[in-house]
Design an enzyme around this catalytic site. Structure first.
Site, PDB file in Angstrom:
ATOM      1  N   GLU A 160       0.887  -1.158   0.000  1.00 58.42           N
ATOM      2  CA  GLU A 160       0.000   0.000   0.000  1.00 58.42           C
ATOM      3  C   GLU A 160       0.923   1.205   0.000  1.00 58.42           C
ATOM      4  OE1 GLU A 160      -2.333   0.914   3.608  1.00 58.42           O
ATOM      5  OE2 GLU A 160      -1.832   2.808   2.669  1.00 58.42           O
ATOM      6  N   CYS A 179      -2.485   7.709   5.003  1.00 62.97           N
ATOM      7  CA  CYS A 179      -2.540   7.388   3.577  1.00 62.97           C
ATOM      8  C   CYS A 179      -3.853   7.853   2.963  1.00 62.97           C
ATOM      9  CB  CYS A 179      -2.347   5.900   3.372  1.00 62.97           C
ATOM     10  SG  CYS A 179      -3.227   4.932   4.565  1.00 62.97           S
TER      11      CYS A 179
HETATM   12  P1  NAP Z   1       9.612   3.812   3.465  1.00 58.69           P
HETATM   13  O1  NAP Z   1      10.800   4.645   3.222  1.00 58.69           O
HETATM   14  O2  NAP Z   1       8.909   3.294   2.279  1.00 58.69           O
HETATM   15  O3  NAP Z   1      10.067   2.593   4.395  1.00 58.69           O
HETATM   16  C1  NAP Z   1       9.165   1.596   4.850  1.00 58.69           C
HETATM   17  C2  NAP Z   1       9.918   0.298   5.109  1.00 58.69           C
HETATM   18  O4  NAP Z   1      10.378  -0.236   3.875  1.00 58.69           O
HETATM   19  C3  NAP Z   1      11.140   0.461   5.979  1.00 58.69           C
HETATM   20  O5  NAP Z   1      11.224  -0.667   6.821  1.00 58.69           O
HETATM   21  C4  NAP Z   1      12.289   0.458   4.998  1.00 58.69           C
HETATM   22  O6  NAP Z   1      13.435  -0.099   5.588  1.00 58.69           O
HETATM   23  C5  NAP Z   1      11.789  -0.443   3.889  1.00 58.69           C
HETATM   24  N1  NAP Z   1      12.303  -0.054   2.587  1.00 58.69           N
HETATM   25  C6  NAP Z   1      12.143   1.140   1.970  1.00 58.69           C
HETATM   26  N2  NAP Z   1      12.742   1.145   0.767  1.00 58.69           N
HETATM   27  C7  NAP Z   1      13.307  -0.073   0.622  1.00 58.69           C
HETATM   28  C8  NAP Z   1      14.072  -0.684  -0.414  1.00 58.69           C
HETATM   29  N3  NAP Z   1      14.390  -0.020  -1.533  1.00 58.69           N
HETATM   30  N4  NAP Z   1      14.499  -1.943  -0.236  1.00 58.69           N
HETATM   31  C9  NAP Z   1      14.196  -2.617   0.897  1.00 58.69           C
HETATM   32  N5  NAP Z   1      13.488  -2.088   1.922  1.00 58.69           N
HETATM   33  C10 NAP Z   1      13.036  -0.832   1.789  1.00 58.69           C
HETATM   34  O7  NAP Z   1       8.508   4.588   4.301  1.00 58.69           O
HETATM   35  P2  NAP Z   1       8.608   5.541   5.593  1.00 58.69           P
HETATM   36  O8  NAP Z   1       9.943   5.463   6.249  1.00 58.69           O
HETATM   37  O9  NAP Z   1       7.469   5.176   6.409  1.00 58.69           O
HETATM   38  O10 NAP Z   1       8.337   7.011   5.062  1.00 58.69           O
HETATM   39  C11 NAP Z   1       8.950   7.606   3.959  1.00 58.69           C
HETATM   40  C12 NAP Z   1       7.882   8.218   3.048  1.00 58.69           C
HETATM   41  O11 NAP Z   1       6.904   7.226   2.737  1.00 58.69           O
HETATM   42  C13 NAP Z   1       7.050   9.335   3.634  1.00 58.69           C
HETATM   43  O12 NAP Z   1       7.657  10.582   3.548  1.00 58.69           O
HETATM   44  C14 NAP Z   1       5.792   9.263   2.833  1.00 58.69           C
HETATM   45  O13 NAP Z   1       5.946   9.957   1.633  1.00 58.69           O
HETATM   46  C15 NAP Z   1       5.632   7.812   2.522  1.00 58.69           C
HETATM   47  N6  NAP Z   1       4.633   7.103   3.380  1.00 58.69           N
HETATM   48  C16 NAP Z   1       3.434   6.849   2.829  1.00 58.69           C
HETATM   49  C17 NAP Z   1       2.485   6.167   3.576  1.00 58.69           C
HETATM   50  C18 NAP Z   1       1.165   5.847   2.992  1.00 58.69           C
HETATM   51  O14 NAP Z   1       0.390   5.196   3.667  1.00 58.69           O
HETATM   52  N7  NAP Z   1       0.861   6.238   1.775  1.00 58.69           N
HETATM   53  C19 NAP Z   1       2.751   5.758   4.878  1.00 58.69           C
HETATM   54  C20 NAP Z   1       4.004   6.037   5.408  1.00 58.69           C
HETATM   55  C21 NAP Z   1       4.929   6.705   4.632  1.00 58.69           C
HETATM   56  P3  NAP Z   1      14.743   0.766   6.000  1.00 58.69           P
HETATM   57  O15 NAP Z   1      14.261   2.145   6.336  1.00 58.69           O
HETATM   58  O16 NAP Z   1      15.354   0.046   7.123  1.00 58.69           O
HETATM   59  O17 NAP Z   1      15.537   0.712   4.774  1.00 58.69           O
END
Ligand code: NAP
Length: 488
Positions: free
Chosen positions: A224, A261
């Site tokens: 998601e 979200c």
């Molecule tokens: P994220 O960067 O997508 O990370 C979520 C999880 O996925 C973390 O455990 C991260 O691990 C892992 N991950 C991310 N990229 C990866 C990759 N390329 N390979 C392997 N594992 C990976 O999300 P976030 O830290 O929650 O927030 C960052 C941004 O996501 C926010 O600024 C926002 O834009 C978006 N977000 C959207 C929603 C939604 O519901 N739409 C919710 C939360 C966040 P590591 O950090 O340990 O690498």
């Protein structure tokens, strides 16, 4: 053997035992997790508050949602009809004679759940993905979110206590945490994993989806990712209800500093005096919202960059921002507007800015509004706001919205996702990677099972759900008719 290898071998071994635990045993396990979490409520809320900056009232509510979710899945599997048992008994009179054929949903195997940063309880370690997978009979490896590691480990401690109390296989649930993306990649590409649940960024979800599809044996990733949740305000309601709508939707844009979200990131209306008045009132409501700290430094930085990028685009005008300047790590709520013409010319304007800002798209007429809706990518939700007369006159707009999102809402803000049987929290790409499934509500269990058909088996060899006597008393489709009756 690497650490991930060891964890995966253990999870696969646990699956062989856990998949045989009867539904009542799995239900008791889910309820025991809920009970353990309740026992830790005070300390969990305190730790999560320190790690996420979320206030106690929100965290208490989220913890209650999490324990209720566990109990809801327990009652779903105790009842049992979710497993979609279908039976076509043998019929020697057909040509060729039909053998006895019976189908039921069975768990896929070990799955990985990525904890989400914005819901430290409800979409994390013991959240909806974990609850639905355990209900289905899958074992779970949790990749804790680094932004709330202590919370995640404490919740995992509660799960371990429940495993021991209910005598589940020791490695039914495991927890891994390590900084950086490698561990996530290693988990998703490990040959023993059979499915992935994820909530987070588009970049993260898409990367995991790609890894999963590049494997020798591809596996499903239920990610998601991003959604801007467009809200259409129809003309008659803007004439009649501008002030109350501004309060309601101003609250929705800024709720929890927009870190949902389902945050309404795009607002659509047709140009009129009432629309202008609504824009001004909504601007006032947003100006009244005080900045608050965001979940973590990365999310704060991403919001500030996204907000600046949005406001610097051709034709985008700032209507208002919070009347208080933000302190360190605090989000600065904002409302901006753009004409539909400028919006349609710039794909950047339809991208998610995760935080308390929203973009009002002013359309010249209904046809232009429909063109904007048609230009949008898949969404989790879309809302229509209108009087009865509005709705009656705009069935074509609502029909377009139905193709756009997994949930279509009438006259209510999209924030707030009920955990219930009918909920769909999903939608066409890029809202999720698989629009056929939901990540909230009892249907979320369907992500972790696959249909298996038994042909010509004797009664004793069949799973309980398919036995002639129907020992669990579930609804089954027998020779085309829904019934709870035994087969003679
Ligand atoms: P994220 O960067 O997508 O990370 C979520 C999880 O996925 C973390 O455990 C991260 O691990 C892992 N991950 C991310 N990229 C990866 C990759 N390329 N390979 C392997 N594992 C990976 O999300 P976030 O830290 O929650 O927030 C960052 C941004 O996501 C926010 O600024 C926002 O834009 C978006 N977000 C959207 C929603 C939604 O519901 N739409 C919710 C939360 C966040 P590591 O950090 O340990 O690498």
């Amino acid at each position: 053997m690497t650490d991930v290898d060891i964890v995966m071998q253990q999870s696969a071994a646990a699956f062989e035992a856990y998949k045989l635990v009867p539904a009542a045993g799995r239900a008791g396990f889910l309820e025991a997790i809920a009970e353990e979490l309740e026992g830790l409520r005070e300390s969990l809320v305190a730790i999560a508050g320190q790690e996420t900056n979320l206030p106690p009232a929100r965290l208490n509510g989220e913890l209650t949602r999490t324990t209720n979710q566990l109990k809801l899945f327990a009652s779903l599997i105790r009842e049992g009809s979710w497993a979609e048992a279908v039976i076509d008994t043998a019929n020697p009179a057909t040509t060729p004679p039909r053998p006895d054929i019976r189908k039921v949903l069975l768990p896929v195997g070990p799955v990985v759940v990525f904890g989400a940063s914005n819901f430290p309880f409800a979409f994390s370690t013991a959240g909806g993905d974990t609850a639905s997978a355990l209900a289905a009979g899958a074992t779970v490896v949790i990749k804790g979110h680094p932004a709330h590691e202590a919370t995640s480990l404490k919740v995992f401690g509660a799960i371990q206590a429940a495993i021991s109390k209910t005598k589940m296989p020791e490695h039914t649930v495991q927890h891994v945490a390590a900084p950086g993306n490698n561990i996530g990649k290693d988990l998703v590409t490990h040959p023993l994993i059979t499915g992935v649940g994820f909530t987070g960024s588009f970049q993260g979800g898409k990367a995991l989806f790609n890894y999963a599809n590049q494997r020798e044996t591809p596996i499903p990733v239920f990610a998601e990712m991003s959604s801007v949740n467009p809200v259409v305000f129809l003309p008659d309601t803007l004439e009649k209800n501008a002030a109350s709508l501004a309060q309601t939707f101003g609250g929705s844009v800024t709720l929890g500093m927009g870190q949902f979200c389902t945050n309404p990131g795009l607002l659509l209306a047709i140009r009129s005096k009432a629309q202008e008045q609504f824009a001004a009132l909504l601007g006032e409501a947003i100006a009244q919202c005080a900045p608050q700290k965001m979940l973590h430094a990365g999310i704060h930085q991403a919001y500030e960059q996204g907000r600046s990028r949005l406001l610097s685009q051709q034709g985008v005008t700032l209507i208002s921002e919070s009347s208080q300047a933000p302190a360190e790590m605090e989000a600065f709520p904002a409302l901006a507007s753009v004409t539909a013409k400028d919006f349609l010319a710039n794909h950047l304007l339809s991208e998610e800015v995760f935080g308390p800002s929203s973009l009002l798209i002013v359309c010249e007429d209904k046809e232009e509004l429909k063109t904007v809706l048609k230009s949008l990518k898949g969404q989790l939700t879309t809302t229509v706001v209108g009087t009865e007369a509005d709705v009656a006159a705009n069935g074509d707009i609502i029909a377009l919205q139905t193709t756009l999102a997994g949930r279509v809402i009438l006259n209510a803000p999209p924030t707030g996702v009920e955990v219930c049987n009918a909920m769909v929290h999903g939608g066409p790409f890029p809202a999720t990677t698989d629009a056929r499934f939901t990540s909230v509500g009892t249907s979320a269990i369907k992500r972790w099972v696959r249909p298996v058909c038994f042909q010509g088996f004797t009664n004793a060899m069949l799973p309980d759900a398919l036995k002639n006597e129907n020992p669990s008393g579930i609804w089954r489709l027998v020779n085309g008719e829904f019934t709870k009756d035994a087969i003679n």
